[in-house]
Design a protein around this motif. Structure first.
Motif, mmCIF file in Angstrom:
data_model
loop_
_atom_site.group_PDB
_atom_site.id
_atom_site.type_symbol
_atom_site.label_atom_id
_atom_site.label_comp_id
_atom_site.label_asym_id
_atom_site.label_seq_id
_atom_site.Cartn_x
_atom_site.Cartn_y
_atom_site.Cartn_z
ATOM 1 N N PHE A 111 -28.070 -96.410 69.272
ATOM 2 C CA PHE A 111 -29.478 -96.618 69.974
ATOM 3 C C PHE A 111 -30.430 -97.100 69.275
ATOM 4 O O PHE A 111 -31.682 -96.965 69.896
ATOM 5 N N LYS A 112 -30.950 -97.230 68.260
ATOM 6 C CA LYS A 112 -31.774 -98.349 67.479
ATOM 7 C C LYS A 112 -31.882 -99.602 67.759
ATOM 8 O O LYS A 112 -33.328 -99.902 68.631
ATOM 9 N N ASP A 113 -30.966 -100.313 68.611
ATOM 10 C CA ASP A 113 -31.541 -101.609 69.920
ATOM 11 C C ASP A 113 -32.679 -101.736 69.852
ATOM 12 O O ASP A 113 -33.222 -102.194 70.976
ATOM 13 N N GLY A 142 -27.462 -96.490 57.999
ATOM 14 C CA GLY A 142 -25.904 -97.325 58.321
ATOM 15 C C GLY A 142 -26.882 -98.330 60.006
ATOM 16 O O GLY A 142 -26.970 -99.583 59.706
ATOM 17 N N ASP A 143 -27.545 -97.344 60.323
ATOM 18 C CA ASP A 143 -27.358 -98.303 61.756
ATOM 19 C C ASP A 143 -29.328 -98.687 62.281
ATOM 20 O O ASP A 143 -28.755 -100.072 62.967
ATOM 21 N N THR A 144 -29.923 -97.932 62.055
ATOM 22 C CA THR A 144 -31.273 -98.850 61.582
ATOM 23 C C THR A 144 -30.901 -99.840 61.267
ATOM 24 O O THR A 144 -32.194 -100.710 61.740
ATOM 25 N N GLY A 255 -30.671 -86.757 62.295
ATOM 26 C CA GLY A 255 -30.775 -87.185 60.927
ATOM 27 C C GLY A 255 -32.543 -87.176 60.430
ATOM 28 O O GLY A 255 -32.997 -86.351 59.832
ATOM 29 N N ASN A 256 -32.724 -88.582 60.841
ATOM 30 C CA ASN A 256 -34.804 -88.522 60.632
ATOM 31 C C ASN A 256 -35.213 -87.781 61.320
ATOM 32 O O ASN A 256 -36.111 -87.851 61.645
ATOM 33 N N PHE A 257 -34.757 -87.545 62.646
ATOM 34 C CA PHE A 257 -35.901 -86.230 63.406
ATOM 35 C C PHE A 257 -36.757 -86.999 64.855
ATOM 36 O O PHE A 257 -37.385 -87.217 65.260
HETATM 37 C C1 LIG Z 1 -25.414 -92.726 65.716
HETATM 38 C C2 LIG Z 1 -26.711 -92.251 65.334
HETATM 39 N N1 LIG Z 1 -26.550 -90.970 65.433
HETATM 40 C C3 LIG Z 1 -27.624 -90.299 65.369
HETATM 41 C C4 LIG Z 1 -28.922 -90.295 64.179
HETATM 42 C C5 LIG Z 1 -29.378 -89.199 64.358
HETATM 43 O O1 LIG Z 1 -30.993 -89.744 64.348
HETATM 44 P P1 LIG Z 1 -32.111 -89.718 63.832
HETATM 45 O O2 LIG Z 1 -32.072 -89.830 62.595
HETATM 46 O O3 LIG Z 1 -33.227 -90.165 65.195
HETATM 47 O O4 LIG Z 1 -32.191 -88.190 64.298
HETATM 48 C C6 LIG Z 1 -28.229 -91.621 63.804
HETATM 49 C C7 LIG Z 1 -29.968 -92.363 62.568
HETATM 50 O O5 LIG Z 1 -30.734 -92.335 63.165
HETATM 51 C C8 LIG Z 1 -26.669 -92.685 63.624
HETATM 52 O O6 LIG Z 1 -27.364 -93.327 63.387
#
Ligand SMILES: Cc1ncc(COP(=O)(O)O)c(C=O)c1O
Ligand SMILES: N[C@@H](CCOP(=O)(O)O)C(=O)O
Length: 466
Positions: A111-113, A142-144, A255-257
């Motif tokens: 979703f970061k994209d 990992g994803d950002t 995770g990071n809200f």
């Molecule tokens: C696949 C995935 N799901 C959920 C999250 C959690 O999202 P957030 O950090 O915006 O709460 C992340 C990391 O941010 C993620 O990479």
């Protein structure tokens, strides 16, 4: 639109300034001075629009005069033109009230994209015609990391330094970052966890030897522009399910809200959101905070959902600021207490403010695996473990029968093949986009999780700003 720091002591900036700054100079996070609203008619008018057009209309009130409407539209068309699904973020029905919002059709399959493809273009646009150079420092579980690197690799005037916790991201996630060999990309594996990486990033912004010499900026969700772009898909999904005439609930793996805070912003803007479910893995600080007012750090546990292995959730500060009366000095004191002791209690105003909209759940490994199997067997959907955490929470909700529940599907299952295979017996193939990932050359350095080591590395490899 003007942007204030949650800690009240940094300069007020416009959208361009807040985007380039990333983190406020007092250590706080930028947030709009007031929430713009979209009335029922404006929300109804979003029906049938493309994703790029929806994005233009939802984000325009946040932009001020930093871009014209046509310039914003052109950037959205360019950013979302790189997604592999025509709907950009399609909805998939699982059963009569359960839906998935697939947010992983961008270049790096998470979703970061959705936000970072746009943020890369915003940086480029705001740097054009200046002799400013940006030094981006970021932390990733990992994803950002891969999404930010994809968005800025090879761009003029930008260096990116991305810190990931060594050995705590999946092989696919690591390789998506470390196989990008552009000279402006610097991957750093740190000997520590994500919280240490994120703390190092924030400390770099407060270190004069770095902050005075380089124009530091952020790609994490501490940067307001990241969140703004994530607000869009809440509108896009809810309108397809009947908003503004029908309220919709969202379950968000957290995770990071950042992602769930974007849902809160959508609700403040007038979208009828029945409930926002903050779904955590066993790193459950947010579940404890929302259910019992206890925001206290534990040791980060390593799980099959590495992107959520986080204890200190940056964007929670934005919610606490907004619900606590927007008092920057009171919040600065609350955060200083947390930083010193690792624990804080939410105030009554913060708890009571959160209660009507937010629910929370802690989902363990067994329930995560059950949700993955249920999605496979019941709806023919192979989902990633992070999505499964939120789906498990969504299925446990007790809402009125006519309220659709949308689980945010935040990553493609191929990013977490081992965990998917363990739970379902199926090993998702790598999509064509990254089919040769395991044949590509990797480049990264491993450093201790100290400011001395990481700060020195950045100082040696970044280009000072003019
Ligand atoms: C696949 C995935 N799901 C959920 C999250 C959690 O999202 P957030 O950090 O915006 O709460 C992340 C990391 O941010 C993620 O990479
Ligand atoms: N889970 C994230 C952690 C960083 O979150 P961000 O939304 O603040 O960038 C990741 O995958 O890196």
């Amino acid at each position: 639109m003007r942007y204030l720091s949650t800690r009240g002591a940094a300069p007020v900036l416009d959208f361009r300034g807040a985007t380039l700054a990333g983190l406020a100079s007092d250590g706080g996070l930028y947030i709009p001075e007031a929430w713009p609203t979209l009335g029922a008619e404006a929300i109804a008018d979003l029906a049938g629009l493309s994703y790029a057009e929806t994005a233009t209309r939802v984000m325009l009130p946040f932009i001020g005069d930093a871009l014209s409407e046509d310039e914003l539209r052109a950037l959205c068309e360019q950013a979302y033109g790189r997604f592999s699904h025509a709907a950009v973020t399609p909805l998939v029905q699982l059963d009569h009230d359960q839906w998935l919002l697939e947010l992983f059709h961008g270049p790096t399959l998470a979703f970061k994209d959705v936000a970072l493809q746009l943020l890369g273009l915003l940086f480029e646009r705001f740097l054009t015609g200046t002799d400013k150079r940006l030094t981006i420092v970021g932390a990733t579980s990992g994803d950002t990391g891969s999404a930010a690197i994809d968005a800025v690799a090879g761009r003029e005037g930008i260096d990116i330094f991305m810190l990931h916790p060594a050995g705590r991201v999946s092989d696919v996630q690591r390789r998506q970052m470390t196989t990008v060999l552009s000279p402006n990309v610097h991957n750093i594996a740190i000997d520590g966890d994500f919280d240490q990486a994120q703390a190092l990033v924030k400390t770099m912004f407060a270190t004069p030897a770095l902050a005075d010499r380089f124009a530091l900026s952020a790609v994490n969700s501490i940067n307001w522009a990241r969140l703004m772009a994530q607000v869009v898909y809440y509108f896009y999904a809810a309108v397809r399910l009947g908003a503004p005439g029908r309220a919709v609930a969202f379950s968000v793996p957290t995770g990071n809200f950042g992602d769930v805070f974007a849902g809160y912003v959508a609700s403040r803007m007038g979208l009828p959101v029945a409930q926002l479910v903050v779904a955590t893995n066993v790193n459950d600080i947010l579940h404890r905070a929302l259910s019992a007012g206890d925001y206290s750090k534990g040791v980060v546990a390593q799980t099959a959902t590495p992107s959520m292995d986080i204890q200190v959730s940056s964007n929670f500060e934005r919610l606490l600021f907004d619900l606590g009366g927007r008092d920057g000095s009171a919040l600065a004191a609350q955060m200083a207490g947390f930083e010193a002791s690792g624990a804080m209690r939410l105030t009554n105003a913060q708890r009571e403010g959160a209660a009507p909209l937010f629910a929370s759940a802690r989902v363990d490994a067994d329930d995560m695996a059950l949700a993955m199997r249920w999605a496979c067997e019941h709806a023919g959907q192979v989902i990633d473990p992070h999505t499964a955490i939120a789906l498990s929470a969504a299925r446990a909700l007790d809402l009125a029968a006519d309220v659709p529940v949308v689980t945010l599907a935040t990553a493609h299952p191929a990013k977490f093949r081992d965990a998917v295979e363990r739970a379902t017996g199926m090993r998702p193939p790598l999509p064509a986009r990254i089919g040769d990932l395991f044949e590509r050359e990797e480049r990264y350095v491993t450093l201790p999780a100290t400011l001395a080591a990481v700060g020195d590395y950045v100082a040696q490899h970044a280009h000072p700003s003019a």
